[in-house]
Design an enzyme around this catalytic site. Structure first.
Site, PDB file in Angstrom:
ATOM      1  N   TRP A  36      -0.930  32.233 -14.935  1.00  0.00           N
ATOM      2  CA  TRP A  36      -1.310  33.130 -14.109  1.00  0.00           C
ATOM      3  C   TRP A  36      -0.279  34.186 -13.379  1.00  0.00           C
ATOM      4  O   TRP A  36      -0.249  34.429 -12.114  1.00  0.00           O
ATOM      5  CB  TRP A  36      -1.560  32.205 -12.741  1.00  0.00           C
ATOM      6  CG  TRP A  36      -2.555  31.033 -12.875  1.00  0.00           C
ATOM      7  CD1 TRP A  36      -2.088  29.650 -12.935  1.00  0.00           C
ATOM      8  CD2 TRP A  36      -3.816  30.800 -13.300  1.00  0.00           C
ATOM      9  NE1 TRP A  36      -3.227  28.863 -13.262  1.00  0.00           N
ATOM     10  CE2 TRP A  36      -4.376  29.602 -13.514  1.00  0.00           C
ATOM     11  CE3 TRP A  36      -4.756  31.892 -13.196  1.00  0.00           C
ATOM     12  CZ2 TRP A  36      -5.633  29.214 -13.666  1.00  0.00           C
ATOM     13  CZ3 TRP A  36      -6.148  31.604 -13.563  1.00  0.00           C
ATOM     14  CH2 TRP A  36      -6.406  30.337 -13.744  1.00  0.00           C
ATOM     15  N   ILE A  37       0.372  34.587 -14.311  1.00  0.00           N
ATOM     16  CA  ILE A  37       1.463  35.573 -13.799  1.00  0.00           C
ATOM     17  C   ILE A  37       0.819  37.263 -13.624  1.00  0.00           C
ATOM     18  O   ILE A  37       0.325  37.657 -14.443  1.00  0.00           O
ATOM     19  CB  ILE A  37       2.726  35.440 -14.805  1.00  0.00           C
ATOM     20  CG1 ILE A  37       3.045  34.157 -14.996  1.00  0.00           C
ATOM     21  CG2 ILE A  37       3.450  36.470 -14.560  1.00  0.00           C
ATOM     22  CD1 ILE A  37       3.320  33.412 -13.778  1.00  0.00           C
TER      23      ILE A  37
ATOM     24  N   GLY B 183     -29.511  43.294   1.127  1.00  0.00           N
ATOM     25  CA  GLY B 183     -29.869  43.373  -0.422  1.00  0.00           C
ATOM     26  C   GLY B 183     -28.736  44.411  -0.906  1.00  0.00           C
ATOM     27  O   GLY B 183     -28.267  44.140  -1.953  1.00  0.00           O
TER      28      GLY B 183
ATOM     29  N   GLU C 260      -0.361  31.887  -4.197  1.00  0.00           N
ATOM     30  CA  GLU C 260       0.908  31.796  -3.242  1.00  0.00           C
ATOM     31  C   GLU C 260       0.777  30.375  -2.408  1.00  0.00           C
ATOM     32  O   GLU C 260       0.984  30.574  -1.242  1.00  0.00           O
ATOM     33  CB  GLU C 260       1.441  32.957  -2.443  1.00  0.00           C
ATOM     34  CG  GLU C 260       1.786  34.000  -3.641  1.00  0.00           C
ATOM     35  CD  GLU C 260       2.567  35.185  -2.996  1.00  0.00           C
ATOM     36  OE1 GLU C 260       3.345  34.988  -1.905  1.00  0.00           O
ATOM     37  OE2 GLU C 260       2.516  36.102  -3.758  1.00  0.00           O
TER      38      GLU C 260
HETATM   39  C1  LIG Z   1      -5.235  35.683  -9.623  1.00  0.00           C
HETATM   40  C2  LIG Z   1      -4.053  34.934  -9.523  1.00  0.00           C
HETATM   41  C3  LIG Z   1      -2.622  35.291  -9.587  1.00  0.00           C
HETATM   42  C4  LIG Z   1      -1.775  34.705  -9.522  1.00  0.00           C
HETATM   43  N1  LIG Z   1      -0.529  35.208  -9.590  1.00  0.00           N
HETATM   44  C5  LIG Z   1       0.591  34.281  -9.623  1.00  0.00           C
HETATM   45  C6  LIG Z   1       2.086  34.800  -9.935  1.00  0.00           C
HETATM   46  O1  LIG Z   1       2.219  35.903 -10.044  1.00  0.00           O
HETATM   47  N2  LIG Z   1       3.173  33.913 -10.157  1.00  0.00           N
HETATM   48  C7  LIG Z   1       2.882  32.452  -9.975  1.00  0.00           C
HETATM   49  O2  LIG Z   1       3.824  31.612 -10.205  1.00  0.00           O
HETATM   50  N3  LIG Z   1       1.479  32.123  -9.881  1.00  0.00           N
HETATM   51  C8  LIG Z   1       0.751  33.058  -9.683  1.00  0.00           C
HETATM   52  N4  LIG Z   1      -0.772  32.230  -9.328  1.00  0.00           N
HETATM   53  C9  LIG Z   1      -0.900  30.819  -9.204  1.00  0.00           C
HETATM   54  C10 LIG Z   1      -1.313  30.226  -7.958  1.00  0.00           C
HETATM   55  O3  LIG Z   1      -0.294  30.369  -7.262  1.00  0.00           O
HETATM   56  C11 LIG Z   1      -1.987  28.901  -7.970  1.00  0.00           C
HETATM   57  O4  LIG Z   1      -3.151  29.144  -9.007  1.00  0.00           O
HETATM   58  C12 LIG Z   1      -1.938  28.265  -6.803  1.00  0.00           C
HETATM   59  O5  LIG Z   1      -0.690  27.912  -6.517  1.00  0.00           O
HETATM   60  C13 LIG Z   1      -2.709  26.832  -7.076  1.00  0.00           C
HETATM   61  O6  LIG Z   1      -2.362  26.257  -8.320  1.00  0.00           O
HETATM   62  P1  LIG Z   1      -3.436  25.660  -9.597  1.00  0.00           P
HETATM   63  O7  LIG Z   1      -4.303  26.908  -9.697  1.00  0.00           O
HETATM   64  O8  LIG Z   1      -2.792  25.011 -10.620  1.00  0.00           O
HETATM   65  O9  LIG Z   1      -4.236  24.650  -8.671  1.00  0.00           O
HETATM   66  P2  LIG Z   1      -4.306  23.064  -8.455  1.00  0.00           P
HETATM   67  O10 LIG Z   1      -2.409  22.832  -7.889  1.00  0.00           O
HETATM   68  O11 LIG Z   1      -4.297  22.225  -9.679  1.00  0.00           O
HETATM   69  O12 LIG Z   1      -5.034  22.563  -7.561  1.00  0.00           O
HETATM   70  C14 LIG Z   1      -6.662  22.431  -7.471  1.00  0.00           C
HETATM   71  C15 LIG Z   1      -7.195  22.086  -6.009  1.00  0.00           C
HETATM   72  O13 LIG Z   1      -6.404  21.098  -5.669  1.00  0.00           O
HETATM   73  C16 LIG Z   1      -5.757  21.351  -4.204  1.00  0.00           C
HETATM   74  N5  LIG Z   1      -4.597  20.293  -4.147  1.00  0.00           N
HETATM   75  C17 LIG Z   1      -3.569  20.278  -4.741  1.00  0.00           C
HETATM   76  N6  LIG Z   1      -2.732  19.499  -4.459  1.00  0.00           N
HETATM   77  C18 LIG Z   1      -3.040  19.085  -3.190  1.00  0.00           C
HETATM   78  C19 LIG Z   1      -2.593  18.432  -1.902  1.00  0.00           C
HETATM   79  N7  LIG Z   1      -1.627  17.844  -2.340  1.00  0.00           N
HETATM   80  N8  LIG Z   1      -3.499  18.329  -0.984  1.00  0.00           N
HETATM   81  C20 LIG Z   1      -4.662  18.736  -1.035  1.00  0.00           C
HETATM   82  N9  LIG Z   1      -5.325  19.574  -1.951  1.00  0.00           N
HETATM   83  C21 LIG Z   1      -4.447  19.692  -2.937  1.00  0.00           C
HETATM   84  C22 LIG Z   1      -5.719  22.743  -4.244  1.00  0.00           C
HETATM   85  O14 LIG Z   1      -5.665  23.141  -2.975  1.00  0.00           O
HETATM   86  C23 LIG Z   1      -6.741  23.101  -5.101  1.00  0.00           C
HETATM   87  O15 LIG Z   1      -8.084  23.447  -4.221  1.00  0.00           O
HETATM   88  C24 LIG Z   1      -1.901  33.213  -9.324  1.00  0.00           C
HETATM   89  C25 LIG Z   1      -3.037  32.803  -9.485  1.00  0.00           C
HETATM   90  C26 LIG Z   1      -4.148  33.614  -9.352  1.00  0.00           C
HETATM   91  C27 LIG Z   1      -5.767  32.935  -9.458  1.00  0.00           C
END
Ligand SMILES: Cc1cc2nc3c(=O)[nH]c(=O)nc-3n(C[C@H](O)[C@H](O)[C@H](O)COP(=O)(O)OP(=O)(O)OC[C@H]3O[C@@H](n4cnc5c(N)ncnc54)[C@H](O)[C@@H]3O)c2cc1C
Length: 390
Positions: A164-165, A347, A370
């Site tokens: 996801w960088i 619409g 973030e």
């Molecule tokens: C367009 C985009 C740009 C991004 N850019 C960067 C970047 O530049 N650098 C970088 O390092 N990352 C980046 N990310 C990653 C982003 O920070 C992660 O997607 C985010 O932190 C969530 O991690 P995950 O997608 O693995 O979801 P998961 O951690 O798998 O979470 C899935 C769901 O479970 C919920 N969840 C997880 N743990 C808990 C808990 N303990 N209690 C309650 N709910 C929970 C979450 O809220 C979410 O709804 C980017 C993501 C996107 C989509």
């Protein structure tokens, strides 16, 4: 009935210098970013030239020390600039915020020699950064990351995949968190990796719902060798550095969210005052008037909250709780306001002929990046009730 043109946001800016800066930003937005935003997003084109221009104009290093090429602006000014950029095109506003996040580690935890060597090019020399924390198997649970950095003489060899960088594949430098010790948060170290390092490669960008001009990609580190001079902070300090960067970065996301919400409100007001039904502008109907009033109120409240957090930060006081609150509230506000804007346009709001649907698609990602908004609630609750007992 003519549409009501949006009024510029009446901003509270602390100095004449900041007011001049805003004239520059608004001129640049009107000339270089807004006119092509819809078309460029539709085509999924990354605006590399815009970032070069922002760098030349001093807008890629605003909150950083002028001794190292930064703009020395308080966070409350920097965030409002982000808001203006994001209102025109989120790919640009969020891109600047991520670049700033990528500079945070070196600027705040690097040695004087490291800062002197690298920061001027990062803050105002045309370079663009990326921040590599997330991995395919570690998102919210970032401390479980698996990418490794192994010491070999004076070098470190980094192996693993980041997910996801933002700016993956187009960045000139990557701030990378990798495991150098045992499991958990204390085994992680930060590194500054050049974009052209041997063994660094990016996968094809993800196909996203919105922000299509901003490349988001997996970045592979296949035995990438960097000297120990590119380690930032102490061994094992990386996770604390990453979290410190995120406290500030979250405020950037909050400001971007208010920018997108403001753009959606402006669009909704303009449309509602021009569109007639039942022989009157739809803005005459209380059902819509109240909706517009609620949207505007939520935006002002969100802006006030991120500015409160920014002013705490500017005063050198703790702001982590308020940053999490601002990220949570401003991004939920953006989602609500942009959804309501689509409703106001009826619409037409559901078509790509108007920007409301783009704002709605863009708002969604801000609730995720973030630290998801669930994670923000965990951060806030920890400030209130202490850490969970298990
Ligand atoms: C367009 C985009 C740009 C991004 N850019 C960067 C970047 O530049 N650098 C970088 O390092 N990352 C980046 N990310 C990653 C982003 O920070 C992660 O997607 C985010 O932190 C969530 O991690 P995950 O997608 O693995 O979801 P998961 O951690 O798998 O979470 C899935 C769901 O479970 C919920 N969840 C997880 N743990 C808990 C808990 N303990 N209690 C309650 N709910 C929970 C979450 O809220 C979410 O709804 C980017 C993501 C996107 C989509």
């Amino acid at each position: 009935m003519p549409d009501r043109a949006p009024q510029p946001v009446d901003r509270q800016l602390p100095t004449d210098e900041a007011r001049d800066l805003f004239s520059l930003v608004r001129e640049l937005v009107q000339r270089e970013i807004a006119p092509s935003a819809a078309e460029e997003e539709d085509a999924g084109r990354f605006p590399r030239g815009t970032f070069s221009l922002l760098s030349e104009s001093g807008l890629l290093g605003l909150p950083y020390d002028s001794d190292f090429g930064g703009g020395n602006q308080p966070y409350e000014v920097y965030l409002q600039v982000l808001e203006e950029l994001a209102a025109a095109r989120l790919t640009v506003g969020l891109g600047v915020s991520v670049h700033s996040l990528a500079c945070h580690a070196l600027a705040n935890f690097g040695t004087k020699e490291q800062r002197a060597e690298h920061l001027p090019a990062m803050l105002g020399g045309g370079l663009l950064g990326a921040y590599c924390l997330s991995e395919p198997s570690s998102g919210s649970d970032a401390a479980s990351l698996r990418s490794k950095a192994v010491r070999e003489g004076d070098d470190w060899v980094i192996t693993g995949t980041k997910a996801w960088i933002t700016h993956g594949g187009v960045a000139d430098f990557y701030t990378v968190l990798a495991r150098t010790g045992g499991e958990g948060a204390r085994g992680i170290t930060a590194f500054l990796v050049p974009g052209d390092a041997e063994g660094l490669s990016a996968a094809a960008p993800e196909k996203k719902m919105g922000m299509k001009g901003s490349p988001t990609a997996q970045v592979h580190f296949d035995g990438v060798r960097v000297s120990d001079a590119r380690r930032i902070g102490d061994e094992g300090q990386g996770f604390a550095i990453a979290l410190s960067a995120l406290d500030s970065g979250r405020l950037g996301i909050a400001a971007c969210a208010i920018g997108v919400a403001q753009a959606a409100l402006d669009e909704a007001v303009s449309y509602a005052t021009g569109r007639e039904q039942f022989g009157r502008p739809i803005a005459d109907f209380q059902g819509l008037r109240f909706m517009l009033a609620d949207m505007a109120t939520q935006i002002e409240a969100g802006r006030a909250l991120y500015l409160t957090a920014a002013r705490l930060r500017d005063a050198g006081r703790p702001f982590s709780k308020q940053a999490a609150m601002a990220k949570l509230m401003c991004t939920d506000t953006a989602m609500k306001v942009t959804t309501d804007a689509v409703q106001v346009l009826g619409g037409y709001g559901y078509t790509a002929d108007f920007p409301a649907e783009r704002y709605m698609r863009e708002a969604k990602v801000l609730q995720i990046v973030e630290g998801t908004n669930q994670i923000q609630r965990m951060v806030i609750a920890r400030h209130l009730a202490g850490p969970e007992t298990r």
